[in-house]
Design a protein around this motif. Structure first.
Motif, short mmCIF file in Angstrom:
data_model
loop_
_atom_site.label_atom_id
_atom_site.label_comp_id
_atom_site.label_asym_id
_atom_site.label_seq_id
_atom_site.Cartn_x
_atom_site.Cartn_y
_atom_site.Cartn_z
N ALA A 1 -7.66 -11.21 7.25
CA ALA A 1 -7.55 -10.09 6.46
C ALA A 1 -6.33 -9.57 6.06
N HIS A 2 -5.39 -9.81 7.40
CA HIS A 2 -4.00 -9.62 6.88
C HIS A 2 -3.17 -10.19 6.00
N LYS A 3 -3.63 -11.71 6.05
CA LYS A 3 -3.02 -12.63 5.24
C LYS A 3 -3.38 -12.22 3.78
N TRP A 4 -4.84 -11.82 3.52
CA TRP A 4 -5.33 -11.95 2.20
C TRP A 4 -4.93 -10.41 1.74
N TYR A 5 -4.60 -9.69 2.44
CA TYR A 5 -4.22 -8.25 1.97
C TYR A 5 -2.81 -8.26 1.46
N ALA A 6 -1.99 -8.98 2.15
CA ALA A 6 -0.52 -9.02 1.83
C ALA A 6 -0.43 -9.77 0.33
N ILE A 7 -1.43 -10.95 0.34
CA ILE A 7 -1.26 -11.75 -0.99
C ILE A 7 -1.80 -10.58 -2.12
N CYS A 8 -2.83 -9.93 -2.02
CA CYS A 8 -3.44 -9.17 -2.96
C CYS A 8 -2.56 -7.93 -3.27
N LEU A 9 -2.05 -7.29 -2.33
CA LEU A 9 -1.15 -6.16 -2.46
C LEU A 9 0.15 -6.58 -3.50
N LEU B 1 -10.74 -7.78 -10.76
CA LEU B 1 -10.64 -8.48 -9.90
C LEU B 1 -9.52 -8.41 -8.93
N VAL B 2 -8.19 -8.24 -9.39
CA VAL B 2 -6.98 -8.10 -8.73
C VAL B 2 -7.21 -6.76 -7.69
N TYR B 3 -7.45 -5.54 -8.22
CA TYR B 3 -7.80 -4.44 -7.46
C TYR B 3 -8.94 -4.76 -6.50
N GLU B 4 -10.04 -5.14 -6.99
CA GLU B 4 -11.13 -5.16 -6.09
C GLU B 4 -10.82 -6.28 -4.84
N ALA B 5 -9.91 -7.26 -5.15
CA ALA B 5 -9.58 -8.33 -3.97
C ALA B 5 -8.85 -7.56 -2.99
N ARG B 6 -8.00 -6.78 -3.53
CA ARG B 6 -7.15 -5.85 -2.33
C ARG B 6 -8.11 -4.85 -1.64
N ASP B 7 -8.82 -4.13 -2.42
CA ASP B 7 -9.72 -3.16 -1.59
C ASP B 7 -10.70 -3.88 -0.63
N PHE B 8 -11.09 -5.05 -0.86
CA PHE B 8 -12.08 -5.82 -0.01
C PHE B 8 -11.22 -6.08 1.14
#
Length: 301
Positions: free
Chosen positions: A150-158, A129-136
């Motif tokens: 999208a920028h915010k959540w990409y940073a968090i998931c990265l 799920l962690v990798y999936e979240a980053r990819d989305f």
């Protein structure tokens, strides 16, 4: 919050929280959930379609009839999110995993991450799920670079992904994470959570022990660094945007003033953090840490 080699170098996101992300160490919900218009949508009791109501009640039966219109999907997703139904939200949004709409994709990223943070999620599912979240989130950015969330959540998931890829990757991603948070703020300067997250980024790297700085310097010519003043500036900005929006921001204000030897201001914010209503596991942690810091300053609590 306890410091350590694992949490000190870019485990900073893991120090935030549910309540925001059991917090960026458990679940990133309440604060990070801020979406312009969502609060008004819920507060005004906007009449939902019958499909929206079914999405909460007879969820499994209604989901196949959900509207494919982006606005309908967003409204239903935000409603379910506000209800705290993590698994139902993930199931609902997963229908649209092939969408090319950034607004749906970042919400799916958030839902995937929230599901990963649930205590009952297995370690294998959590990693997936962690990798999936980053990819989305990454796809959301590809679809619309101007989507602040999208920028915010990409940073968090990265940052989450870094936990699986080693210290060098975590440190190497630190600047990328900071830059995406900054871009999110450029696009939406009213999101207090993102401002808070940059403050935590600054505080964490300002607070690195000397030996961890040495390790970082050995890995990179210019490792991430910051100051407590810089962190404090962002915590104050977050408070100006949305006063008392998050107990952990109050705590970090107190901690920052302590680091800067301003005990009078530290006491003010630590008292506010201690007195903040406790409803989540993260808020319990904030209460405990604020209380311990107050005691260390000679305050009877």
């Amino acid at each position: 919050m306890a410091a350590g080699a694992r949490t000190a170098i870019l485990g900073w996101v893991q120090r935030l929280g549910r309540g925001c992300v059991t917090g960026l160490s458990g679940t990133f919900r309440c604060v990070s959930a801020h979406v312009p218009g969502t609060g008004a949508f819920l507060e005004k009791g906007l009449v939902l379609s019958s499909l929206s109501l079914l999405a909460i009640g007879s969820y499994r039966h209604a989901v196949v009839y959900a509207s494919s219109k982006v606005e309908d999907v967003k409204e239903q997703a935000d409603y379910v999110y506000g209800s705290g139904e993590t698994e139902k939200l993930y199931e609902f949004l997963s229908q649209y995993k092939d969408s090319n709409d950034a607004e749906i994709l970042w919400r799916l990223s958030r839902a995937s991450r929230d599901l990963a943070q649930l205590s009952k999620t297995t370690s294998d599912d959590k990693k997936r799920l962690v990798y999936e979240a980053r990819d989305f989130a990454k796809k959301a950015l590809e679809m619309n670079e101007s989507c602040w969330a999208a920028h915010k959540w990409y940073a968090i998931c990265l940052s989450d992904v870094g936990d699986y890829e080693g210290m060098k990757v975590k440190i190497g991603n630190a600047y990328i994470i900071r830059d995406h948070f900054q871009r999110a703020i450029e696009l939406n300067p009213k999101d207090a959570t993102t401002i808070h997250l940059i403050g935590v980024w600054c505080y964490t790297f300002a607070d690195l022990p000397w030996y961890q700085k040495k390790i970082a310097s050995a890995l990179f010519a210019t490792p991430p660094s910051s100051t407590f003043d810089e962190g404090l500036k962002h915590f104050e900005m977050a408070e100006e945007v949305d006063p008392n929006f998050y107990s952990k921001n109050l705590l970090y204000l107190g901690k920052s003033f302590l680091k800067l030897k301003n005990n009078e201001s530290a006491l003010l914010w630590l008292h506010k953090a201690k007195d903040y209503p406790v409803r989540t596991e993260e808020e319990k942690e904030v209460y405990k840490e604020a209380t311990e810091l107050l005691k260390s300053l000679g305050v009877k609590v």
